[in-house]
Each structure stands twice: as structure tokens, then as C-alpha cells.
Design a protein around this motif. Structure first.
Motif, short mmCIF file in Angstrom:
data_model
loop_
_atom_site.label_atom_id
_atom_site.label_comp_id
_atom_site.label_asym_id
_atom_site.label_seq_id
_atom_site.Cartn_x
_atom_site.Cartn_y
_atom_site.Cartn_z
N VAL A 223 0.84 -1.20 0.00
CA VAL A 223 0.00 0.00 0.00
C VAL A 223 0.87 1.25 0.00
CG1 VAL A 223 -1.84 1.24 1.19
CG2 VAL A 223 -1.75 -1.26 1.30
N ARG A 224 0.58 2.17 -0.93
CA ARG A 224 1.29 3.45 -0.97
C ARG A 224 0.67 4.43 0.03
NH1 ARG A 224 0.73 2.23 -6.61
NH2 ARG A 224 2.73 1.81 -7.60
N LYS A 225 1.32 5.57 0.16
CA LYS A 225 0.84 6.60 1.07
C LYS A 225 -0.57 7.04 0.72
CE LYS A 225 1.76 11.36 2.54
NZ LYS A 225 2.62 12.55 2.36
N ASP A 226 -0.87 7.14 -0.60
CA ASP A 226 -2.19 7.62 -1.02
C ASP A 226 -3.27 6.53 -0.96
OD1 ASP A 226 -1.60 5.98 -3.15
OD2 ASP A 226 -1.46 7.59 -4.64
N GLY A 227 -2.90 5.34 -0.48
CA GLY A 227 -3.88 4.26 -0.32
C GLY A 227 -3.97 3.32 -1.50
N THR A 228 -3.35 3.67 -2.64
CA THR A 228 -3.37 2.77 -3.79
C THR A 228 -2.46 1.57 -3.53
OG1 THR A 228 -1.59 4.01 -4.88
CG2 THR A 228 -3.86 4.64 -5.38
N ARG A 229 -2.71 0.51 -4.26
CA ARG A 229 -1.94 -0.73 -4.07
C ARG A 229 -1.04 -0.98 -5.27
NH1 ARG A 229 -5.65 -5.23 -0.92
NH2 ARG A 229 -6.44 -3.82 0.70
N PHE A 230 0.08 -1.63 -5.01
CA PHE A 230 0.97 -2.05 -6.08
C PHE A 230 1.49 -3.44 -5.77
CE2 PHE A 230 3.68 -0.15 -2.92
CZ PHE A 230 4.89 -0.84 -2.98
N TRP A 231 1.83 -4.17 -6.82
CA TRP A 231 2.33 -5.54 -6.65
C TRP A 231 3.85 -5.48 -6.49
CZ3 TRP A 231 -0.13 -9.89 -5.58
CH2 TRP A 231 0.55 -11.11 -5.71
N ALA A 232 4.33 -5.98 -5.36
CA ALA A 232 5.74 -5.80 -4.99
C ALA A 232 6.48 -7.12 -4.92
CB ALA A 232 5.84 -5.09 -3.65
N HIS A 233 7.74 -7.09 -5.38
CA HIS A 233 8.68 -8.17 -5.11
C HIS A 233 9.58 -7.70 -3.98
CE1 HIS A 233 12.57 -10.30 -5.64
NE2 HIS A 233 11.77 -11.34 -5.79
N ILE A 252 14.69 -4.61 0.26
CA ILE A 252 14.64 -4.14 -1.13
C ILE A 252 13.26 -4.50 -1.69
CG2 ILE A 252 15.66 -4.31 -3.42
CD1 ILE A 252 18.26 -5.15 -2.12
N THR A 253 12.59 -3.48 -2.22
CA THR A 253 11.25 -3.68 -2.78
C THR A 253 11.23 -3.14 -4.20
OG1 THR A 253 10.25 -3.40 -0.60
CG2 THR A 253 8.80 -3.16 -2.50
N ARG A 254 10.61 -3.91 -5.10
CA ARG A 254 10.47 -3.47 -6.49
C ARG A 254 9.00 -3.50 -6.88
NH1 ARG A 254 13.22 -5.82 -12.09
NH2 ARG A 254 12.90 -3.94 -13.31
N ASP A 255 8.55 -2.46 -7.57
CA ASP A 255 7.17 -2.37 -8.05
C ASP A 255 7.05 -3.17 -9.34
OD1 ASP A 255 4.68 -1.74 -8.94
OD2 ASP A 255 4.89 0.43 -8.79
N LEU A 256 6.29 -4.29 -9.27
CA LEU A 256 6.11 -5.15 -10.43
C LEU A 256 4.66 -5.11 -10.94
CD1 LEU A 256 8.13 -8.34 -9.39
CD2 LEU A 256 8.88 -6.42 -10.78
N THR A 257 3.96 -4.02 -10.64
CA THR A 257 2.54 -3.95 -11.01
C THR A 257 2.35 -4.10 -12.51
OG1 THR A 257 2.22 -2.44 -9.15
CG2 THR A 257 0.43 -2.62 -10.74
N LYS A 259 4.38 -5.40 -14.69
CA LYS A 259 4.78 -6.74 -15.10
C LYS A 259 3.67 -7.74 -14.79
CE LYS A 259 8.39 -10.21 -14.40
NZ LYS A 259 9.64 -10.54 -13.65
N LYS A 260 3.05 -7.60 -13.61
CA LYS A 260 1.97 -8.51 -13.24
C LYS A 260 0.78 -8.34 -14.18
CE LYS A 260 -1.13 -9.69 -9.42
NZ LYS A 260 -0.92 -11.15 -9.55
N ARG A 261 0.45 -7.06 -14.49
CA ARG A 261 -0.68 -6.83 -15.40
C ARG A 261 -0.39 -7.41 -16.77
NH1 ARG A 261 -1.73 -0.53 -13.67
NH2 ARG A 261 -2.94 -0.95 -11.78
N THR A 262 0.85 -7.25 -17.23
CA THR A 262 1.21 -7.81 -18.53
C THR A 262 1.09 -9.33 -18.52
OG1 THR A 262 2.74 -5.96 -18.93
CG2 THR A 262 3.05 -7.95 -20.25
N ALA A 263 1.57 -9.94 -17.42
CA ALA A 263 1.49 -11.40 -17.31
C ALA A 263 0.04 -11.86 -17.27
CB ALA A 263 2.23 -11.86 -16.05
N GLU A 264 -0.79 -11.12 -16.53
CA GLU A 264 -2.21 -11.49 -16.46
C GLU A 264 -2.88 -11.32 -17.82
OE1 GLU A 264 -3.62 -8.95 -13.39
OE2 GLU A 264 -3.15 -10.37 -11.77
N ALA A 265 -2.52 -10.24 -18.52
CA ALA A 265 -3.09 -10.02 -19.85
C ALA A 265 -2.67 -11.12 -20.82
CB ALA A 265 -2.65 -8.65 -20.40
#
Length: 642
Positions: A223-233, A252-257, A259-265
Motif C-alpha cells: 500500500v502506498r501513502k495515497d492508499g493505492t496498491r501495487f504488486w511488490a517483489h 529491497i522492494t520493487r514495483d512489479l505492477t 509486469k503482473k498486469r502484462t502477465a495477467e493479460a
């Protein structure tokens, strides 16, 4: 021991001490007089500073300082501090005889005699240049590392205390998570986790795992500060000191949102491709079977015709015969023929009579049949976008498809519910709906609040002969017909369903954006009759129907406004005097303001002069017909209104 002997011993001790000091090479040890002049010099001072005793004795010790330090008054400050505090200690650059510099650790102590008189200062200097270089190199390395970490924007890199508190924060962490350094340092890292993960103890388990095995790695929603969510490694490494004590964690955190959307698509596209290939294969097989079956039915049908003719000849010759067997066989052939037509519809091999039509008009004209397909405990709602585009469609088969969907929706709600038929214009991206290319489409949905379908049933719903109904309650060809017809019309059918929450079946058809392309011959004008007396409403509806109009009805001004919002209406035919709030004149004014293309005809049992006296001259703005009216009156008034 006599006094002479004692003096000799003291002199001997002083000489030994002097020899000791003079012989030390690792430290520069020398004396200064009270003004700071060098009064003694040992071997270490010679080695560090390069001066022999004869060169330096009597010189002021400030000559060992850099020009900058002398200009700032550091030598004077050093002696003053030693006097006031009993000691001066510092590190800094000093200058050798050859002008080179070395990093010195310096201690200056004031020296007093037995009477407390200042004799001078003892000065001890050590060359710690190598240590200084090592520290500078380490500091430079650490600085480069900090700059590297701070410069990384694609990764959130930060440290945690053993308890999980954030102790530092890089620019990547700020970019990904939205918190500044001052906002987050000192906070517990669990605030980045979703409420569900916090309740499940995921943050605590992550630190526990990292502490026990040295490393924790996972992916999940954060969860980001603004309340939105992102998929993290996420990687958490335990940090220990030389003795093995846990100092904290590196995270160490990486935003893979994306990449996840692309994989789901990609996964969805592969699933859609597999489904399309499967349906294509089934369609080819079904089409072949249907054609062969049709040929067999043709043979049977022709044979029955021959038998019927022979029977007629026998009857003329006086011989009797039973026709019931032949009639039963004919009915069986007819049922078989209908079955093959259904199969050919799925296989996309049926002939279509496609033309550019308004889907809204098709739905409106077929609405009475669709409503009758439901039952009394089902609410039926038609929600049509007034600006919905036209499409190239076989209207008769489109009506059949809608009926199939409404019947399925009805059967999914044995205890009652709600069916909604809606149209909307949509713009799709490539493969956003099945295999359709990007472009403008008309979306027609049939939604219900019924039992819904599990995922595995949704995946097979369009297959011919697949049904979840009881034996004898369904052929399993309804949805397959809809699917085949829409695919043959270059469209797509998408099912959204959840068990216990109902089903929505969406039909996407390529839009004919220009209304000018619609076949005007198919346009039937629609009239909305507003009348609070049921008998008068029935009479008016019959008269307008006999003139070829498509008729809608409403019993009040408010109900009429709802109809106008949902439907395209060419003519508003309203009684002037109506109970329950809005009268006909108010409705007419509202319609003219909001739907200027709609023609308006007013009707009343009161004569026009009396109405004008009661309602004002605004009646002159609209066509008017007196009750009771006849067909000729209506036709004449409608011509004037047009």
C-alpha cells in the motif's frame, strides 16, 4: 644515602628518562617553553617532521601547522586550551620540513614546577596518516554507496531495526511508496502491508523468517501513502555484526505492477486463444455433422412425400391406410431440421440477412415478446443509451438471440429477481473483449440477479449440448446459437458471472458510427401516449398502432419523463389535464427543452378556449386535438405537428 649520592641518583634518572624520550621513534615528543618555542627534540620528531634538533630548537612550534591553521590562530588556541583545561588534544594536517603534509594526532600538556610555575608544554605528536587514509577511503566508499543507493529510483532500498522500524530511506522508496524520508523514518514497516496481510501477521512472519534463515523473499500487494496498491517483489536480508549479533535488516522492494498486469493479460489472451481454437474446432465438427444430418433428413423427407402420395393413390383405389405414422415421422423430420439449423448457427454457417439497424429500435420493437418471456415475480428493465450507434445485423436472428438470453436469465431466477437489458457505446482496446480488434462497438448486455455460474461452467457455456439444466429442461443449444450468430456478425460474446450473484452476458458488435448509414426503410416512428385513464389509453394505443406507429405508454408525467430518458421518442401525445403533480402542458414544455426533436401533440376533453383561459397562451405552441378524437382527427393533427 648522603645528599651528594642522592643528587647523583636523581641526575642519573633524569638522564635515563631523557635517553628514553630521545630514542622513541613512533612518537614526536618534545618540549615547548611557555611562549611555544621548541626546547627539546626527540628521534621521533626528527623522523616525522624532518628537522634535526639544531634546525628546530628555539623555533616556534607553529611552523609545523598549515598556513590555513596559522591564519585561523589554531597554535595559539591550542596552548590556551592546554592552560585552561589542562590538556589539548586534536587531529589535523601538519607540515614537514620538505613541505609535505601528514595527518597528526596531537596532545599538549602544560608542565609546572613544585611551586606551580609554568615551565612550558609537553607535546606528543603521532603520524596517523595511514589510518586517516584508510578512514577516508572507507568514508568515501560509504559515501559512494550511499549515493548509489540514494540514486536508485527503480528499487526501494532501506534499512530496518531488529524490531522492524525504518532507519533510512532512499529516493526509490519515496518514489514507489510515496513517503518522504522524514515522514517514514521511525515508523514500523508493517504500514506498507494491506490490512488483510497485517491481520494475518505477514510482516511479523517476514522478519522472523529473515532472522532465522537470513533471508525472506516474496511477492504481494503493498500500500502506498495515497492508499493505492501495487504488486511488490520483496527481499529482506538479516544484517549481523562480526560477533553474529542481529543489527537489523536490509529491505529491497520493487514495483512489479505493470509486469503482473502484462502477465495477467498474456494469460488471459492465451486462455482466450485456447477457447477460440476449441470453439472453432467444435464448430467445424458440428457444421460437418449438421450438413450430413441435413442430407439424411432430406432423404427421409422426400421418402415421406412419396409415401404420402402413394397413400392418396391407395385411398382413391379404395384401399385404406393409417396416416398417423407418416405424420409422426414428418414431425420428427421437422424437429431434426430445427436442430440442424441450431447447430449451423453455432458453426457460423447460417445465411444472414444483415443490414444496418438501430439496436435500440430492434430491442424496443421486440420488448413485448421479451417481457412475456419472463414471469410476474421478475422485474424487467430496459436501459437504452439514446445515442447508441447502429450495427450491421440480421434483426430477426438478433431478436432470437435476445430471447434466448432472457429465457436463460428467467430460468436462473426461479424465485424471482431482476432482468436488465441495456445498450451502451464503448471503445475497446485490442483484445479487450475476446479477440476483437480495437475500435468502436455497441455493447448490449442482458443481466440477471439469479444463481450465477461457477468458473468451470462459464468456460463451457457456449459449447453445443452443454447444459446444467435437468434432463428434458434444455437442449444446451441456446447460448451456442447466440455465440455462433454474434461471431458470424463479427462480434463477441462475453460472460461475467459469480455464483449466487447473477450473470451478465455482454454482446459486442462493430458500431456503424454514422447514423446516415442506417437503413431508413427500417425506421418505425415511436409515439409515447400519456393518459391517466386506462380505457382512453387503450383506445389511443389502438389508433396509433393502426397507423403503423410503435407505441409506448405512461400514466403520469413523472412516468413519461422516465420513458423519455430511456427511449427515443418521435412523438409525445399527452392529455393536458392529469392528476398527481405534473400536467400535460408542463410535460410538453419539459420535453421541448430536453428533447427538442420530439414532436408534441396535446389532447383534452376541454375546449381549447377554456384551456387557454386556464393555462395561458402557451397552448398555442403545440398541436392540439379535442376528445373524443377519431382516426382522421389524429392523422390531420399529426400532419400539422410534423
Amino acid at each position: 644515602m648522603n645528599e651528594h649520592t642522592q643528587q647523583k641518583k636523581v641526575m642519573s634518572d633524569e638522564r635515563r628518562y631523557q635517553y628514553l624520550i630521545t630514542g622513541i621513534n613512533d612518537y614526536a615528543i618534545y618540549m615547548l617553553d611557555p611562549q611555544g618555542h621548541v626546547s627539546s627534540w626527540n628521534a621521533g620528531a626528527n623522523r616525522f617532521k624532518g628537522y634535526v634538533a639544531q634546525e628546530i630548537l628555539g623555533q616556534h612550534f607553529s611552523r609545523f601547522y598549515t598556513d590555513e591553521d596559522r591564519a585561523s590562530g589554531l597554535p595559539t588556541y591550542a596552548l590556551k586550551t592546554a592552560l585552561e583545561q589542562g590538556k589539548f588534544e586534536s587531529e589535523g594536517w601538519r607540515v614537514r620540513k620538505d613541505g609535505s603534509r601528514f595527518w597528526a594526532h596531537v596532545v599538549i600538556d602544560p608542565i609546572y614546577n613544585e611551586d606551580g610555575i609554568l615551565l612550558g608544554y609537553a607535546k606528543v605528536t603521532r603520524d596517523v596518516t595511514e589510518r586517516k587514509k584508510a578512514e577516508d577511503k572507507l568514508r568515501e566508499s560509504e559515501q559512494r554507496f550511499r549515493l548509489l543507493v540514494q540514486g536508485v529510483t527503480d528499487y526501494a532500498i532501506y534499512m530496518l531495526s531488529p524490531e522492524g522500524l525504518v532507519t533510512n530511506w532512499n529516493s526509490g522508496a519515496e518514489r514507489i511508496k510515496g513517503y518522504t524520508h522524514d515522514e517514514i523514518v521511525g515508523s514500523h514497516f508493517s504500514r506498507f502491508y494491506t490490512p488483510e496481510d497485517q491481520a494475518a501477521g505477514v510482516p511479523k512472519r517476514a522478519l522472523s523468517t529473515a532472522g532465522e534463515v537470513g533471508r525472506f523473499e516474496a511477492e504481494g500487494w503493498r500500500v502506498r501513502k495515497d492508499g493505492t496498491r501495487f504488486w511488490a517483489h520483496v527481499i529482506i536480508d538479516a544484517i549481523h555484526d562480526d560477533e553474529g549479533k542481529l543489527m537489523g535488516f536490509a529491505k529491497i522492494t520493487r514495483d512489479l505492477t505493470e509486469k503482473k498486469r502484462t502477465a495477467e493479460a498474456l494469460e488471459a489472451a492465451n486462455a482466450a486463444l485456447y477457447q477460440a481454437q476449441k470453439m472453432e474446432s467444435i464448430g467445424q465438427l458440428t457444421g460437418g455433422i449438421a450438413h450430413d444430418f441435413n442430407n439424411l433428413l432430406s432423404v427421409l423427407s422426400s421418402g415421406l412425400e412419396v409415401l404420402a402420395l402413394q397413400r392418396q393413390a391407395s385411398l382413391r383405389g379404395g384401399e385404406g391406410g393409417d396416416s398417423r405414422t407418416i405424420d409422426s415421422m414428418r414431425r420428427a423430420v421437422d424437429r431434426g431440421a430445427r436442430l440442424t439449423q441450431q447447430l449451423l448457427a453455432f458453426a457460423r454457417q447460417q445465411p444472414l440477412q444483415a443490414e444496418t439497424r438501430s439496436l435500440n429500435r430492434i430491442i424496443t420493437g421486440f420488448e413485448p415478446v421479451l417481457r412475456r418471456a419472463g414471469n410476474s415475480n421478475i422485474e424487467f428493465v430496459v436501459d437504452l443509451d439514446r445515442k447508441a450507434h447502429s450495427a450491421v445485423i440480421d434483426s430477426a436472428r438478433f431478436e432470437s438471440a435476445l430471447l434466448n438470453l432472457v429465457v436463460n436469465a428467467r430460468d436462473a431466477m426461479p424465485d424471482g429477481g431482476r432482468i436488465v437489458i441495456a445498450t451502451r457505446n464503448v471503445t475497446l482496446d485490442h483484445h479487450e473483449a475476446g479477440s476483437l480488434p480495437a475500435g468502436e462497438y455497441v455493447k448490449v448486455t442482458v443481466s440477471d440477479t439469479g444463481t450465477g455460474m461457477p468458473r468451470e461452467v462459464v468456460g463451457r457455456a457456449f459449447e453445443p449440448f452443454f447444459t446444467t439444466k435437468e434432463v428434458g429442461k434444455g437442449t444446451g443449444l441456446g447460448l451456442s446459437q447466440v455465440y455462433g450468430f454474434i461471431k458470424q456478425s463479427d462480434g463477441e460474446v462475453v460472460i461475467e458471472s459469480c455464483e449466487g450473484e447473477g450473470t451478465t452476458i455482454a454482446i459486442y458488435l462493430p458500431a456503424v458510427v454514422s447514423d446516415a448509414q442506417e437503413d431508413k426503410r427500417s425506421h418505425v416512428e415511436r409515439v409515447l401516449i400519456v393518459e391517466d385513464e386506462p380505457d382512453l389509453m387503450d383506445v389511443a394505443a389502438s389508433l396509433f398502432t393502426s397507423m403503423g406507429y410503435d407505441v409506448l405508454t405512461a400514466s403520469s408525467g413523472r412516468e413519461a419523463m422516465d420513458v423519455l430518458e430511456q427511449r427515443d421518442v418521435d412523438i409525445l401525445f399527452t392529455d393536458v389535464v392529469m392528476p398527481n403533480g405534473m400536467d400535460g402542458l408542463e410535460l410538453a414544455s419539459y420535453t421541448r427543452t430536453h428533447y427538442p426533436d420530439t414532436k408534441i401533440v396535446l389532447a383534452s376533453g376541454y375546449p381549447l378556449p377554456a384551456l387557454k383561459q386556464r393555462h395561458g397562451q402557451n397552448l398555442n405552441d403545440f398541436a392540439f386535438v379535442n376528445k373524443p378524437y377519431r382516426l382522421a382527427d389524429l392523422a390531420r393533427t399529426l400532419r400539422s405537428a410534423m
